[in-house]
Design an enzyme around this catalytic site. Sequence first.
Site, short mmCIF file in Angstrom:
data_model
loop_
_atom_site.label_atom_id
_atom_site.label_comp_id
_atom_site.label_asym_id
_atom_site.label_seq_id
_atom_site.Cartn_x
_atom_site.Cartn_y
_atom_site.Cartn_z
N HIS A 118 1.90 4.58 -2.88
CA HIS A 118 2.09 6.03 -2.67
C HIS A 118 3.50 6.44 -3.11
O HIS A 118 3.68 7.47 -3.77
CB HIS A 118 1.90 6.38 -1.19
CG HIS A 118 0.50 6.19 -0.69
ND1 HIS A 118 -0.61 6.63 -1.37
CD2 HIS A 118 0.03 5.61 0.45
CE1 HIS A 118 -1.70 6.34 -0.67
NE2 HIS A 118 -1.33 5.72 0.43
N HIS A 171 0.84 -1.20 0.00
CA HIS A 171 0.00 0.00 0.00
C HIS A 171 0.88 1.25 0.00
O HIS A 171 0.67 2.17 -0.81
CB HIS A 171 -0.91 -0.01 1.22
CG HIS A 171 -1.76 1.21 1.36
ND1 HIS A 171 -3.04 1.29 0.87
CD2 HIS A 171 -1.50 2.43 1.91
CE1 HIS A 171 -3.53 2.48 1.11
NE2 HIS A 171 -2.62 3.20 1.75
N GLU A 172 1.85 1.27 0.90
CA GLU A 172 2.74 2.43 0.98
C GLU A 172 3.61 2.55 -0.27
O GLU A 172 3.94 3.66 -0.70
CB GLU A 172 3.61 2.33 2.23
CG GLU A 172 2.83 2.38 3.54
CD GLU A 172 2.01 3.65 3.68
OE1 GLU A 172 2.44 4.71 3.18
OE2 GLU A 172 0.91 3.57 4.28
#
Length: 361
Positions: free
Chosen positions: A22, A18-19
């Site tokens: 980003h 998920h990170e």
Amino acid sequence: MLYILMAIIIFGILIALHEFGHFITAKLLGVRVNEFAIGMGPLLWSTTRGETQYSLRAIPIGGFCAMEGEDEDSDDPGCFSNKPGWKKCIILVAGSAMNFLTGLVILLLLSIPVTGYQLPVVEGFLEGYGIEDCGLQPGDRFLKIDGHSVWIYGDAAMLLGRAGDTVDLVVERDGVEVLLEDVFIPLQARETEEGTTWLRGLHLGSEIVPAAVGTRLVMSAYQAADMVRMVWFSLSDLVRGAVGVQDMSGVIGIMDVMGQAGEAGAQAAEESGGSPFLGALMSILNLSAFIAINLAVMNLLPIPALDGGRIFFLAVNWLFTLVTRRRLDPKYEGYVHMAGFLFLLLLMVVVAFNDVVRIVT
């Protein structure tokens, strides 16, 4: 213990991915990333490449992507807060997009050994329920139930379980779609040796579709969409009070459930003569796909401190600028996100306590 360890590692990977969503979009769109960390808590190891510190931290769950000017103004030309709204939106959505893609890839991998897919059909009617004349016929394949599409085998029982005594159906009969409105198939109780079972008097069978390459892709996409719908149903149940906070699970509860899934998968594989480890891995991965897609949906909710809350503030700031010709001071958004973060932290503590009580008792 092995399956709990597997669950912790996989859960940590999901958060890290998920990170990473980003991180990679921030880099591609010219935003300065001060630190990209795998894990949380105390620093174990780090190295700096260019403008970014890459870190490994002690707690193997989670991670973060610290962007310059994420919650405050900055004079850095690579500051997040100074980028156009569309770039910010892409960066914020990318984490959830990565989780959804991860869930879909897991489902595709799990489809490799599948030889055929079951689709739900009416096989007959249970005696004593009096629904033989409800309009359904043996061989009818469910396409829609109360407007909700039936994508996979389990959808029929799940959607019928959520319906009232009358239900609108779309079925396929002899290759033709048939609409059945206000079908009366009430939920009734029947006593069995195991206790009281609630049924609608339908005997569900299955139609097998061979697992060609295209079918695997389509059915994996349907499974992913079905998981998204399950998350929305769960949120709806929470909002209308059908379930409460005591029914929610946090990281501890998820680890416990994944561990149980591993044990169940290993036992089932052993009983069928297969590899217990492979059976456990398949079972944990199936649950991991749901968790990945759950994370994708939950992070896009318009709640402060979540990605969806930040996207919501992008829209608010755009409207505010359109009307007043001035930007909202980022510090006010920071205050709201901090309040949201503290609320989520408190909720996590409550849910974690409930998880521990549930596991112990």
